[in-house]
Design a protein around this motif. Structure first.
Motif, PDB file in Angstrom:
ATOM      1  N   LEU A  37      10.832   1.045  -7.679  1.00 45.60           N
ATOM      2  CA  LEU A  37       9.575   0.482  -8.193  1.00 45.60           C
ATOM      3  C   LEU A  37       9.828  -0.156  -9.563  1.00 45.60           C
ATOM      4  O   LEU A  37      10.450   0.448 -10.445  1.00 45.60           O
ATOM      5  N   LEU A  38       9.331  -1.364  -9.724  1.00 48.91           N
ATOM      6  CA  LEU A  38       9.536  -2.109 -10.975  1.00 48.91           C
ATOM      7  C   LEU A  38       8.860  -1.427 -12.154  1.00 48.91           C
ATOM      8  O   LEU A  38       7.726  -0.962 -12.042  1.00 48.91           O
ATOM      9  N   ARG A  39       9.565  -1.392 -13.274  1.00 52.04           N
ATOM     10  CA  ARG A  39       8.994  -0.896 -14.535  1.00 52.04           C
ATOM     11  C   ARG A  39       9.353  -1.886 -15.626  1.00 52.04           C
ATOM     12  O   ARG A  39      10.474  -2.373 -15.703  1.00 52.04           O
ATOM     13  N   PRO A  50       3.357  -2.946 -12.539  1.00 54.40           N
ATOM     14  CA  PRO A  50       3.649  -3.904 -11.467  1.00 54.40           C
ATOM     15  C   PRO A  50       2.388  -4.588 -10.939  1.00 54.40           C
ATOM     16  O   PRO A  50       2.447  -5.753 -10.534  1.00 54.40           O
ATOM     17  N   ASP A  51       1.267  -3.891 -10.978  1.00 54.64           N
ATOM     18  CA  ASP A  51       0.026  -4.506 -10.494  1.00 54.64           C
ATOM     19  C   ASP A  51      -0.401  -5.706 -11.344  1.00 54.64           C
ATOM     20  O   ASP A  51      -1.109  -6.586 -10.866  1.00 54.64           O
ATOM     21  N   ASN A  94      10.315  -2.976  -2.217  1.00 54.76           N
ATOM     22  CA  ASN A  94       9.065  -3.665  -1.864  1.00 54.76           C
ATOM     23  C   ASN A  94       9.269  -5.174  -1.832  1.00 54.76           C
ATOM     24  O   ASN A  94       9.931  -5.737  -2.704  1.00 54.76           O
TER      25      ASN A  94
HETATM   26  O1    G Z   1       4.919   1.740  -9.326  1.00 54.31           O
HETATM   27  P1    G Z   1       3.486   1.681  -8.947  1.00 54.31           P
HETATM   28  O2    G Z   1       3.197   2.802  -8.011  1.00 54.31           O
HETATM   29  O3    G Z   1       2.549   1.535 -10.081  1.00 54.31           O
HETATM   30  O4    G Z   1       3.386   0.349  -8.073  1.00 54.31           O
HETATM   31  C1    G Z   1       2.243  -0.423  -8.006  1.00 54.31           C
HETATM   32  C2    G Z   1       2.371  -1.496  -6.950  1.00 54.31           C
HETATM   33  O5    G Z   1       3.392  -2.441  -7.276  1.00 54.31           O
HETATM   34  C3    G Z   1       2.734  -0.939  -5.582  1.00 54.31           C
HETATM   35  O6    G Z   1       1.879  -1.562  -4.640  1.00 54.31           O
HETATM   36  C4    G Z   1       4.131  -1.381  -5.362  1.00 54.31           C
HETATM   37  O7    G Z   1       4.378  -1.606  -3.982  1.00 54.31           O
HETATM   38  C5    G Z   1       4.233  -2.659  -6.174  1.00 54.31           C
HETATM   39  N1    G Z   1       5.622  -2.889  -6.598  1.00 54.31           N
HETATM   40  C6    G Z   1       6.379  -2.087  -7.349  1.00 54.31           C
HETATM   41  N2    G Z   1       7.630  -2.586  -7.497  1.00 54.31           N
HETATM   42  C7    G Z   1       7.649  -3.750  -6.793  1.00 54.31           C
HETATM   43  C8    G Z   1       8.658  -4.735  -6.530  1.00 54.31           C
HETATM   44  O8    G Z   1       9.813  -4.643  -6.920  1.00 54.31           O
HETATM   45  N3    G Z   1       8.278  -5.813  -5.777  1.00 54.31           N
HETATM   46  C9    G Z   1       7.022  -5.947  -5.276  1.00 54.31           C
HETATM   47  N4    G Z   1       6.750  -7.045  -4.552  1.00 54.31           N
HETATM   48  N5    G Z   1       6.059  -5.036  -5.475  1.00 54.31           N
HETATM   49  C10   G Z   1       6.368  -3.936  -6.222  1.00 54.31           C
END
Ligand code: G
Ligand code: G
Ligand code: NA
Ligand code: MN
Length: 254
Positions: A37-39, A50-51, A94
């Motif tokens: 998950l992106l941070r 990420p949102d 994702n």
């Molecule tokens: O990490 P968190 O649970 O706050 O993620 C929030 C939203 O961002 C989730 O819907 C997740 O799928 C999306 N997201 C997180 N990392 C990525 C990424 O690398 N690419 C994409 N497209 N969406 C991501």
């Protein structure tokens, strides 16, 4: 516009980060993999979720270089943990609709797998229903090619989109992730419980593996275990952790 220019800087200066949330076998409690998950903690903007980040990245096209970076970094990280002595850990990433609809996407995935020597069946790509339904005919072709590479495909946030399983069954999907908004109510709300039961029953009949998101309590876990769901994610096991912390977490569980 500030967010966009800061994001461009972040890509150039390599200051985006990934955190990794474990996926857990519902029966054995063993870690089955992680989701990247992106941070982003920007020096000027502070923490950007990420949102907030993903929509800007999609509107500006920056999602393509970011998405490729995520894929490469995630595969490399799994290999790095392996070199530290852990079992090779399946990695989920994702995808945005923009990546799925990019003509080079399958090539990008193939190249990253080749470069990082990452076994394709250890890579899971998570897509939303709406990403697939933007251009279903194109998605079908791309998903078939990805399956031919050996990559595992999952539908993320299932239940929140417009589609349903009868539409989805023509896509070569392996797993369904039940959105955490449904799991939140399964113990207290009869309607949420009924929805989750119905989704799990249909998923079983279509031979899809089930991942329950947002499991925070033993009661929620017992609910999904009783329905014979396969995996879960959620704070009951762990939130998403930076790479070093995830490695330490794995050590305590081995
Ligand atoms: O990490 P968190 O649970 O706050 O993620 C929030 C939203 O961002 C989730 O819907 C997740 O799928 C999306 N997201 C997180 N990392 C990525 C990424 O690398 N690419 C994409 N497209 N969406 C991501
Ligand atoms: O859409 P996606 O499922 O990829 O988003 C994952 C989001 O859910 C992230 O923002 C993550 O931090 C959050 N999340 C993960 N596990 C839990 C949980 O058990 N409870 C809650 N409330 N949120 C969670
Ligand atoms: Na996800
Ligand atoms: Mn999700």
């Amino acid at each position: 516009a500030l967010l966009e220019s800061r994001l461009r800087l972040a890509i150039d200066n390599d200051t985006l980060m990934l955190a990794y949330q474990p996926k857990v076998n519902v029966v054995t409690g063993r870690i089955t993999g992680v989701e990247a998950l992106l941070r982003w903690h920007d020096a000027e903007l502070g923490v950007v979720s990420p949102d907030e980040l993903i929509p800007v990245a999609e509107d500006t096209g920056l999602i393509l270089p970011i998405g490729e970076w995520v894929l490469r970094t995630a595969c490399r990280q799994s290999k790095a943990w392996y070199r530290e002595g852990h079992d090779l850990l399946p990695m989920a990433v994702n995808l945005s609709a923009i990546q799925l609809n990019n003509r080079n996407f399958v090539t990008v995935v193939r190249n990253v797998l080749g470069e990082t020597h990452f076994p394709p069946h250890y890579l899971e790509l998570e897509l939303t229903e709406s990403a697939i339904m933007q251009n279903p005919d194109h998605a079908l072709l791309i998903l078939r090619e990805l399956r031919e590479l050996g990559v595992v495909l999952s539908i993320d946030d299932f239940g929140t989109g417009y589609s349903n399983l009868s539409q989805l069954k023509r896509f070569p999907i392996n797993r369904l992730k039940i959105d955490r908004s449904f799991m939140a109510g399964v113990v207290s709300n009869n309607q949420d419980a009924a929805i989750v039961k119905a989704v799990v029953a249909l998923a079983h009949s279509l031979n899809l593996e089930i991942i329950a998101e947002g499991i925070e309590t033993e009661e929620q876990l017992a609910f999904i275990r009783q329905l014979q769901g396969h995996q879960y994610q959620g704070y009951l096991c762990s939130k998403a952790l930076p790479a070093k912390e995830l490695s330490a977490f794995l050590s305590t569980r081995e």
